[in-house]
Design a protein around this motif. Structure first.
Motif, mmCIF file in Angstrom:
data_model
loop_
_atom_site.group_PDB
_atom_site.id
_atom_site.type_symbol
_atom_site.label_atom_id
_atom_site.label_comp_id
_atom_site.label_asym_id
_atom_site.label_seq_id
_atom_site.Cartn_x
_atom_site.Cartn_y
_atom_site.Cartn_z
ATOM 1 N N UNK A 403 1.020 -1.085 -0.364
ATOM 2 C CA UNK A 403 0.162 0.028 -0.185
ATOM 3 C C UNK A 403 1.108 1.241 0.214
ATOM 4 N N UNK A 406 2.575 1.654 -3.597
ATOM 5 C CA UNK A 406 1.834 2.161 -4.019
ATOM 6 C C UNK A 406 0.937 3.366 -4.345
ATOM 7 N N UNK A 418 4.809 -8.009 -5.804
ATOM 8 C CA UNK A 418 3.694 -9.503 -5.509
ATOM 9 C C UNK A 418 4.209 -10.400 -6.874
ATOM 10 N N UNK B 138 -11.469 -5.279 -0.224
ATOM 11 C CA UNK B 138 -10.296 -5.645 0.792
ATOM 12 C C UNK B 138 -10.985 -6.579 1.420
ATOM 13 N N UNK B 141 -11.368 -8.839 -1.417
ATOM 14 C CA UNK B 141 -10.108 -9.957 -2.400
ATOM 15 C C UNK B 141 -10.129 -11.134 -1.237
ATOM 16 N N UNK B 179 -2.991 -11.261 -7.537
ATOM 17 C CA UNK B 179 -2.279 -10.077 -7.135
ATOM 18 C C UNK B 179 -1.877 -9.007 -7.425
ATOM 19 N N UNK B 180 -1.975 -8.941 -9.350
ATOM 20 C CA UNK B 180 -1.903 -8.050 -9.947
ATOM 21 C C UNK B 180 -3.093 -6.941 -9.694
ATOM 22 N N UNK B 182 -4.870 -7.441 -6.946
ATOM 23 C CA UNK B 182 -4.611 -7.112 -5.039
ATOM 24 C C UNK B 182 -3.636 -4.846 -5.666
ATOM 25 N N UNK B 183 -2.753 -5.087 -6.205
ATOM 26 C CA UNK B 183 -2.359 -3.953 -6.724
ATOM 27 C C UNK B 183 -3.351 -2.596 -6.728
ATOM 28 N N UNK B 186 -5.454 -1.733 -4.466
ATOM 29 C CA UNK B 186 -4.751 -0.442 -3.492
ATOM 30 C C UNK B 186 -4.826 0.695 -4.001
ATOM 31 N N UNK B 187 -4.423 0.527 -5.633
ATOM 32 C CA UNK B 187 -4.582 2.027 -6.318
ATOM 33 C C UNK B 187 -5.498 2.412 -5.857
ATOM 34 N N UNK B 189 -7.769 2.340 -3.738
ATOM 35 C CA UNK B 189 -7.862 3.054 -2.262
ATOM 36 C C UNK B 189 -7.338 4.154 -2.523
ATOM 37 N N UNK B 190 -6.429 4.203 -3.062
ATOM 38 C CA UNK B 190 -5.318 6.129 -2.583
ATOM 39 C C UNK B 190 -6.002 6.638 -3.690
#
Lengths: 486, 513
Positions: A403, A406, A418, B138, B141, B179-180, B182-183, B186-187, B189-190
C-alpha cells in the motif's frame, strides 16, 4: 575540572535491569552448575517479562539520556516489546531441545539474555558509538550460541562462518562510522542530521565522504538483516546452528537490526533519502527475487527458512523504500507478523523428531497430516501465511508495505514484489503438499512437549485470527512509525 | 425487513458447522458418518436461509439490500460491509444451492478423510458467499483469494492421479492474477480514499489510469473465468478434482470472473471497458471456436466438459461487453444456466466414474440399456448445454446473441458457430456414451441411479427446465440492477443513455410456437 553529571537512569531502566539480571543469572549458574539450566531458562524468561513490563510502563514521549547516547520513544518501545517477546518465546521453545541434545549448559539462557540486552541497546542507540556497542554485544553473544554444540562439526562451522563474516561486517560498519564522523564532526545522530543540512551541502569532499560512509553502514546493516547481496552467511548458519538458536536468529535479532536500520536511515541520514532510497530499492528487489527463487531447490527445511527470511526482509524493505510514515508502519507491522510466523514455523521444526533424533529434511514431513494432524495444520497455517494468502496474518503484512509503495508511485517495485510472492508461494505450498498430499512415513515422536504445543497454539491462533482483531498491532505500529517519522 | 443480520448468518453459518464437525469424537467410521450428516444439514439450513433473502428481496430498486455495515479498520475506511443486489443474489443462491448437492454427491465417493473434506467444503461455502455479498474491496479480496487454500487442498488430497500438478497449477495461476488485482485495489483505495464498493462505483477514475486498472482486474478475472488463452489450468483442475470439486469449480468459481467484470470492471472503469471491447470480443470468439474444436477431440469426459465451459464463458463475456440490457442479462442467465448444467454434467460423469472408475469416453457405450434414468438425465443436460429452446441454456445464449447482433454482427455470427460446434461435441459425446450396443464386460452389471442420486439430479433438472421455460421471474429480479449498471457504465463513458435499445421480450416456448 568538569564535574560528573549524573545521567537520568530512568529511561534505560529495562536495559539496566536486564544487565543486572543477566549478571546475576551468570553468577548463580556458576555456583549451581549445569543442572540449573532449566531454572535459568525460566528465570531468564521472567527477567525478560519484567523488562517488557518496564518498557510498557515508561512514558512514550521521546527522551534522551546518557548525554544523548540513548533514546527512548514510541518506536523504541514497540520494537523492544517485539524483541523481548521473540527472545523469550525462543527460549521457551528451545527448552526440550536444549535438554535432549547436549546443550544443557546454563550459559545458553544467559547468553541469550546478553544478546537481547544488546538488541535493546541497538534499538535505543542515538549515537554511532552506542550503535556499535549494542550491535557488538548482540553479535558476540550470537557467535557463541551459534557454535554452542561445540562437538558438532556443523554447529562449530556455522559459528565460525558467522563470526568471520560478522567481523567483516563490523569492520565495514566501523569504517563507515569513521567516515561519517570525519566529515560531519560528530557521532550523535542529531548532530549528523544537522550537519547534513548545514555544513555538508556544497562541500563536494564532505558530500562524497558521507555518502561512502553511508554506503558502508548500509552494507553492514544489510548484513545484519541478511539482505541480498550480504545474505551469504544466512543459509549456512541457519542450517548449522542448533535449531533453537536458528529460531532465535530468525526472530529477535532480525527485528532489532531492522529497527536499527530504520532509525539510522530515517534519523541521521534522513537528508540523504534520495541516496539511500536507491540502495534500499535494489536490496529489496534482490532479496525478494533471491528469496523466491533460491528456496525452490532446498531440501532442508532450515535452509528453506533461511531463504524465506531473506525474502521477507526484502518485502519489509519495500515499506522503507516508500519512506513515508505509512511505509514505516508497514515495515513494523510486517516485522511483527513475520516474527510470529517464524516463531511458529520453528516451533514446528523443533517438533520434527523421529525416534529421538532431530530431522530436518522436507521429505520427513511426508503425510504429516495423517500422523500428526494438529502439527500439520499449524505448519500449513504458517506456510500459507508466509505465502501471503488472505485471510492469514502474512497477507496483511504484505498489504501494508505494498500500500505504501503504491502510494509513493513505486509501481515497478510493487509489481515485482507481488510477482515474487507468487514464485515464493510455490515453495511454501510445496511443504503443504508434502504434508497433505504425500503418503505418510513413520511420523514424528509424540508428545511434542507442553511448551512447544503452547507456542504453536498461540502463534497459530494469532496468525489465523489476526484479521479479526488487528487493532492493537496496527495502532502500536502506527504510533511507533509516527515517533520515528514525525 | 428486520434487523437480523441475515447476510452474515448465511455467510458464516457454514463455519458454525465446521466448528461442530471439529468437535466430533469417536471411531473413524462414526466420525465420517456424523461429519457427512452435519455438513449436509448445515448446508441445507444455509440454503433455506438464503431463500429468505429471495422472499424479502425488493425487485424495484437497484440499491444494495440487506446491508450490514460495521467499521473494521476505521483509520483506513475499510469496513465490514455486506449487501446484495439483483445481480449478486443469484450467484449467492446458486452457491447455497449447489453446496448441499456437492456434499450429497461426495457421500460415497469420498471415503478417506471425510471430516477434512466436509470442513473444506463448508469453508469454501463461507468464502464464496462472502465474495458475492462483500461490499468492501478488501473483504472481497480476502474472500476471493482465501478460496485458494481449501480448493488447493480439495484438488490435492482427494483428486486423481495428476492431482499434485493440477493443484499447483490452479493455485499459482490464480494467484498471479489475484496479486495484480490486489495492486489495483490498493491503487483505487489511494485514489478514492475508500475501499467501499458502492462509493467506488460512482467514483470517476482518470481515463489514463483506467486502462491499467482494467488490465490488472482483467488479469484476475480472465484467469478465473477463464478466458482463452488463460484457461489452461481449467482442464487440469477439472479432470483431477473429485466430482464435487469439479462441480464447485465449474458451477461457482468460474462465475466469480464474470461477476468481477460486472461488478467492478464495467461500472468502475467504463472508459477502459469501452476501449477494450474489441480485445474482449476477439478473445471470446477465439475461445468459443477454438475450445469447441478442442472439446471435439477429447477422449476424457471431464476434459470435454471443461473445454465446453471455456466456450460457454466466451459467450458470457461477449454478452457482458455488449453493454446492452439483453447482452448483460443474457450473460448472467448464461452463467446461472452454466452453473446448473455444467455442475450437473460433472455430476453425471461422477455417477459413472464411481461405478467404473474410468472417465474415458471409449470405455463406455450402450449405457441406455442398463441405465435408462441416467440416460434421460444426461439427455436433459446435454440438450441444455447445447441450448435447445425450452432449456436454460437457450435463454442465455439467445439473449446474448440478440445483444451481440446490435453491437457487432460479425462477433454474433462467429459466436453462433460455437453454438453449432457445441451441439456437435455434446451430441457426439451422448451418442458414444449412451447409445450403441452394450459390449463392454464391466458395464454389463452397471446399476442405474439410486435414490440419493435421483435426489441430487431432480432439483437440477427442474431448475434447468424452469429457467428455460419461464425465465421471467429471474429476469425481473435482474432487470433493475442491470439497467442501473448500464446507466453507470454508459453515463460515465459519455455515451448517450438513449442508445440503450428497448428491451425485446424474451421468447419463451409459448412465444415460439
Amino acid at each position: 575540572m568538569q564535574t560528573f553529571v549524573e545521567p537520568d537512569y530512568l529511561p534505560a531502566l529495562p536495559e539496566l535491569f536486564l544487565a543486572g539480571a543477566s549478571v546475576t543469572l551468570l553468577m548463580a549458574g556458576v555456583f549451581i552448575g549445569d543442572r540449573s539450566t532449566r531454572l535459568m531458562t525460566w528465570l531468564a524468561c521472567v527477567a525478560m517479562a519484567i523488562a517488557f513490563v518496564m518498557v510498557l510502563a515508561l512514558p512514550d514521549e521521546r527522551t534522551t539520556t546518557f548525554f544523548g547516547l540513548f533514546v527512548v520513544d514510541g518506536f523504541a518501545a514497540f520494537m523492544k516489546c517485539l524483541v523481548l517477546v521473540g527472545a523469550a518465546v525462543t527460549l521457551i521453545v528451545g527448552i526440550g531441545y536444549v535438554k535432549r541434545e547436549g546443550m544443557n549448559r546454563f550459559e545458553f539462557p544467559v547468553l541469550i539474555v546478553f544478546a537481547t540486552l544488546g538488541m535493546l541497546l541497538m534499538i535505543s542507540a542515538n549515537d554511532l558509538i552506542a550503535l556499535y556497542v549494542g550491535l557488538e554485544l548482540q553479535s558476540l553473544s550470537l557467535y557463541i550460541v551459534a557454535a554452542f554444540r561445540r562437538d558438532s562439526l556443523r554447529s562449530t562451522e556455522a559459528g565460525l562462518k558467522y563470526f568471520v563474516l560478522g567481523a567483516i561486517s563490523s569492520g565495514l560498519l566501523l569504517y563507515g562510522c569513521s567516515m561519517v564522523y570525519g566529515f560531519t564532526g560528530t557521532t550523535q545522530f542529531e548532530g549528523i542530521a544537522e550537519a547534513l543540512v548545514t555544513t555538508v551541502p556544497g562541500n563536494v569532499a564532505a558530500e562524497t565522504g558521507v555518502l561512502i560512509g553511508l554506503v558502508f553502514i548500509a552494507a553492514a546493516l544489510a548484513f545484519k538483516v541478511s539482505a541480498v547481496p550480504f545474505h551469504m552467511w544466512t543459509p549456512d548458519v541457519y542450517e548449522g546452528a542448533p535449531t533453537p538458536v536458528t529460531a532465535f536468529f530468525a526472530a529477535a535479532p532480525k527485528v532489532a537490526a531492522m529497527a536499527l536500520l530504520l532509525r539510522v536511515f530515517l534519523g541521521p541520514f534522513h537528508e540523504l533519502a534520495g541516496q539511500w532510497d536507491q540502495i534500499v530499492i535494489f536490496v529489496s528487489v534482490a532479496s525478494m527475487g533471491l528469496g523466491a527463487f533460491a528456496a525452490i531447490g532446498q531440501k532442508n527445511i532450515k535452509r528453506l527458512m533461511a531463504y524465506s527470511s531473506i525474502g521477507h526482509v526484502g518485502y519489509a524493505l519495500v515499506g522503507l523504500a516508500a519512506g513515508t510514515p505509512e511505509g514505516i508502519r508497514g515495515v513494523i507491522v510486517y516485522m511483527a507478523i513475520y516474527m510470529v510466523m517464524t516463531l511458529g514455523g520453528f516451533a514446528c521444526i523443533l517438533a520434527m523428531r523421529q525416534r529421538g533424533q532431530m530431522v530436518e529434511e522436507i521429505s520427513d514431513l511426508s503425510g504429516l497430516s495423517k500422523t500428526n494432524p494438529a502439527l500439520a495444520l499449524a505448519l500449513a497455517i504458517f506456510m500459507f501465511s508466509m505465502a501471503g494468502i488472505p485471510p492469514l496474518a502474512g497477507f496483511f503484512g504484505k498489504l501494508y508495505v505494498f500500500l505504501a509503495a503504491v502510494d509513493e508511485g513505486l509501481y515497478g517495485l510493487a509489481i515485482f514484489g507481488v510477482l515474487a510472492s507468487v514464485v515464493g508461494a510455490y515453495y511454501y505450498i510445496r511443504i503443504v503438499k508434502v504434508m497433505y498430499f504425500d503418503q505418510p512415513t513413520e511420523g514424528f515422536d509424540r508428545p511434542v512437549g507442553l511448551e512447544l504445543s503452547a507456542v504453536l497454539a498461540g502463534t497459530g491462533i494469532i496468525t489465523l485470527f489476526f484479521f479479526a482483531y488487528p487493532g492493537p498491532i496496527l495502532a502500536g505500529a502506527e504510533a511507533a512509525a509516527a515517533a520515528l517519522v514525525p | 425487513m428486520t434487523d437480523w443480520p441475515i447476510l452474515s448468518t448465511v455467510t458464516f453459518l457454514p463455519l458454525v458447522g465446521v466448528f461442530f464437525i471439529l468437535l466430533i469424537r469417536g471411531e473413524e467410521k462414526q466420525v465420517a458418518a456424523n461429519s457427512r450428516h452435519l455438513a449436509l444439514w448445515t448446508s441445507v439450513v444455509t440454503f433455506a436461509l438464503s431463500l429468505v433473502l429471495v422472499a424479502d428481496f425488493d425487485t424495484t430498486t437497484a440499491e444494495f439490500q440487506f446491508v450490514e455495515f460495521v467499521p473494521w479498520l476505521p483509520e483506513h475506511n475499510i469496513a465490514y460491509h455486506l449487501g446484495v443486489d439483483g445481480i449478486s443474489i443469484f450467484f449467492l443462491i446458486l452457491t447455497t444451492f449447489l453446496i448441499p448437492i456437492c456434499i450429497l454427491a461426495s457421500w460415497e465417493a469420498i471415503g478417506t478423510r471425510v471430516r477434512e473434506f466436509m470442513i473444506a467444503f463448508l469453508v469454501m461455502e463461507t468464502l464464496i458467499v462472502g465474495v458475492f455479498c462483500s461490499l468492501d474491496f478488501v473483504m472481497f479480496y480476502i474472500f476471493f483469494e482465501g478460496q485458494l487454500i481449501p480448493m488447493f487442498l480439495i484438488i490435492g488430497i482427494w483428486g486423481g492421479a495428476r492431482r499434485v500438478y493440477s493443484a499447483f497449477k490452479f493455485f499459482l495461476y490464480t494467484l498471479v492474477g489475484s496479486v495484480l488485482f490486489l495492486l489495483a485495489i490498493l491503487f483505487m483505495y489511494l485514489d478514492a480514499g475508500t475501499t467501499d464498493i458502492p462509493t467506488l462505483l460512482v467514483h470517476e477514475f482518470a481515463p489514463a489510469v483506467q486502462t491499467w486498472l482494467w488490465l490488472a482486474l482483467f488479469a484476475s478475472f480472465a484467469v478465473k473465468l477463464p478466458m482463452w488463452p488463460f484457461h489452461t489450468w481449467l482442464p487440469d483442475a477439472h479432470v483431477e478434482a473429485p466430482t464435487a470439486g469439479s462441480v464447485i469449480l465449474a458451477g461457482i468459481l468460474l462465475k466469480m470472473g464474470g461477476y468481477g467484470f460486472l461488478r467492478f470492471s464495467l461500472p468502475m472503469l467504463p472508459d477502459a471497458s469501452e476501449f477494450f471491447v474489441p480485445f474482449v470480443y476477439s478473445l471470446s470468439v477465439v475461445a468459443i471456436i477454438y475450445t469447441s474444436l478442442v472439446a471435439l477431440m477429447q477422449q476424457d469426459m471431464k476434459k470435454l466438459i471443461a473445454y465446453s465451459s471455456v466456450a460457454h464463458m466466451g459467450i458470457v463475456t461477449i454478452g457482458i461487453f455488449t453493454f446492452t440490457g439483453q447482452g448483460i442479462e443474457g450473460g448472467i442467465i448464461q452463467m446461472l444456466s452454466h452453473g446448473i448444467v455444467s455442475a450437473a454434467l460433472f455430476l453425471c460423469v461422477g455417477v459413472v466414474y464411481d461405478r467404473t472408475h474410468t472417465r474415458e469416453i471409449a470405455d463406455y457405450g450402450g449405457l441406455v440399456h442398463r441405465m435408462p434414468i441416467y440416460a434421460f438425465v444426461l439427455m436433459v443436460f446435454t440438450l441444455a448445454a447445447i441450448g435447445l429452446p425450452g432449456t436454460s441454456g437457450f435463454v442465455g445464449e439467445f439473449m446474448v446473441l440478440v445483444g451481440a447482433f446490435q453491437s457487432n454482427t460479425w462477433v454474433a455470427s462467429l459466436a453462433l458457430t460455437g453454438v453449432i460446434l457445441g451441439a456437435a461435441y455434446m451430441l457426439w459425446l451422448y451418442r458414444r456414451v449412451i447409445f450403441g450396443e452394450l459390449t463392454k464386460e464391466n458395464l454389463k452389471s452397471i446399476t442405474d441411479l439410486n435414490w440419493r442420486e435421483v435426489g441430487i439430479f431432480a432439483p437440477l433438472v427442474s431448475l434447468a427446465l424452469v429457467l428455460g421455460l419461464y425465465p421471467e421471474p429471474f429476469l425481473d429480479v435482474l432487470h433493475v440492477s442491470v439497467e442501473n449498471l448500464i446507466a453507470q457504465t454508459r453515463g460515465a463513458a459519455d455515451l448517450p443513455v438513449a442508445d440503450v435499445p428497448e428491451r425485446v421480450p424474451v421468447p419463451t416456448l409459448a412465444a415460439l410456437n
